[in-house]
Enzyme design. Sequence first.
Site, mmCIF file in Angstrom:
data_model
loop_
_atom_site.group_PDB
_atom_site.id
_atom_site.type_symbol
_atom_site.label_atom_id
_atom_site.label_comp_id
_atom_site.label_asym_id
_atom_site.label_seq_id
_atom_site.Cartn_x
_atom_site.Cartn_y
_atom_site.Cartn_z
ATOM 1 C CD GLU A 120 -0.130 1.279 3.215
ATOM 2 O OE1 GLU A 120 -0.369 2.298 2.564
ATOM 3 O OE2 GLU A 120 0.287 1.303 4.381
ATOM 4 C CD GLU A 129 4.927 2.603 9.228
ATOM 5 O OE1 GLU A 129 3.705 2.831 9.246
ATOM 6 O OE2 GLU A 129 5.436 1.580 8.714
#
Length: 731
Positions: free
Chosen positions: A459, A727
């Site tokens: 994604e 992240e």
Amino acid sequence: MSRPFDLRTEFQHSPLALSYSHPRLSWKLESGHQSAYRVVASATETGLVAAELWDSGRVESSESVHNLYGGTLASRVYWQVTVWDAEGVESTSAPTFWEPFLGQMGGEWIGTTIVGGRRTSAPAAILRKEFAATKPVLQARLHITALGIYEASINGEVVGEDVLAPGWTDTRKRLRVQAYDVTALLNSGANCLSAHLGDGWYCGHVEWRGRQLYGDQPWLRAELVVQYTDGTTETVSTDETWKWSQGPIIQGDLLMGEAYDARLEQTGWDKPGFDDSSWATVRIGSHDINLVGTDSPMPARTAEISALTVTEHKRWPRPDFIFDLGQNMTGWVRLKVKGNKGDTIRLRFGEVLDAKNKLYTENLRSATQTDYYTLKGDPDGEVWEPRMTFHGFRYVEVQGYPGTPELDSITGIVVNSDLEWTGDFECSDPLVTQLQKNIQWGQRGNFVDVPTDCPQRDERLGWTGDAQVFAPTAAFNMLVPTFFEKYVVDLEDSQGEGGHIPPTAPNTEAVGGDGGPAWSDAFVIVPWEMYQAYGDTEVLRRHYPAMGRFVASLEKDSIDLIRSHPDFKGFMGFGDWLNTNAETPIDLIGTAFFARSADLLGQIATVLGLSDDAVKYQALFERVRTAWQSRYLTPDGLIVAQSQTAALLGLHFNLLPEATRETVFAFLVKDIERRGTHLSTGFVGTPYMNHVLTAFGRSDLAYKLLLQKSWPSWLYSVTKGGTTIWERWDG
């Protein structure tokens, strides 16, 4: 007084296909002080003397940026500015121009019979049309777009420098058209207009649920207008006379990769004189789509990276080779190879190696991120780059290479939206300097037409929470107003009927229609940050009504003005995502951001001169602020949630009574110190940490956090060899 220079329209030099009727005009002065200016515009350069399209008249203003065009439009608008200094000395710029996209475009939607499935990609088609330029050419302009991805060529020369065009928008709402000056590409006499056409965002994978989000196959539309020196014009458009064939790209998918069989190349197919009698006639499609111009720079090849090392790994019947580019990046590679016809090379891409120094790919989940190249057997060697995919990677695993590759057999091609660099930073501490480089590479890798959170896994979505957190930093590094305005348009296109903003834009609906606190609030925060960075009010004005609908939805969904109330039946939010052992109640976060959005919208109303609205939203902010204090403040002046994020929101969003601010700040400092000078914040709290510490006179503690090397800290990833921002604090 210096002559005005660096004239820009919508922050760009001579842009083509702008969608705005009244774009922003800007210029610079090398020296002197502007006390007044005059802008004139015309459909021709010679017509500037008469100001055929517009004459602003003399405007008493020192403003040299964001001056709105107030004239009428033509197919090309030339403009020029004259400025005066305080003594009345005037100076006039050289002329420049822009070309608007007037919402009209000829040509039919053309396609093929190639259709993939929900999980299976289809080969990319090649399409062509020959035509003749019968007279001396003055100018030629190509307007082109696709439901999918296209790469256009004229006479075998690729048009423009854009890649992955037309980029990603919600095609249910709008589709961008690109325009190119192709005058220099035309021959006198026979010519050929051609294109590769692939799936792209339209019908390829954009996330884990499969393909065909918007449609089941790609379509192309183009119009080439040739102006001759005698004043006549000729138009070549996509229609039923075009021919198509399957090309050498047998799979082209953004997430999965590209497979290219050079044996299927048809020499000369994109040049005049090619025999296409065996090719099929295109299909004509019907698509009712809102076509708009392209107002921000498209993705392009922006850099090349040479491999640092290549390591051989024994494998039967041929070894694998792993190339280390030394930098995590987004894009693809250029492959150089010489071998036999039919040899197939597999290229897999990853960000790190595992404990056995093999390529680590588990983080990719269902995205294969794998390219294949099958050789045609050219004795002089072959060079190849993909067209229909991009990857996030540092390492390239090469399997099936004939012989032993050289270090220059693989070159990294960096791809990102082609934005200007405007800021940089370095200091005496090499780790902090590297941190800034990691930030810049993280921005590069995640600015491929939309601000994504990652460019590698299954994604690659435009997450709103990430965007609003990073917007101020992005504006320091790059010239991003048009990039983020495109994103704000995507947000408005994704806005629900009730005013809700989803967590991603363009919204694939994979993660719902409401982003919740800190995510959906990007719709107010991002335009405000662009105004703070560039002083431009247009991004506020253009989206103000929709921002009002969003804030109204917060008030409607709240219970006693508490957003994400435990009794609320909808999506509660992601909370302080990726915090470290310091949870903050979602309703506390939600109500804080409700107050923040109301406060910012009130400030936006003030900037726009909407005094009644400013009063209304300021009153709403005060009401939500009171509700927040009643629910989350203890009698002794502390916040019920003993977390750094709760303290930061209360302090930075001005939610606390003056009498309790020092008490809450003292808790924040104590909590940082008791954790060994570590932060515990996630997505929600981290952006405000150093702002609050500095505002309260503790920049010394902010520096200690900055220079902290152990987990969790900004430098932890740097000490572990990270070359972009991770992240998670621990990767």
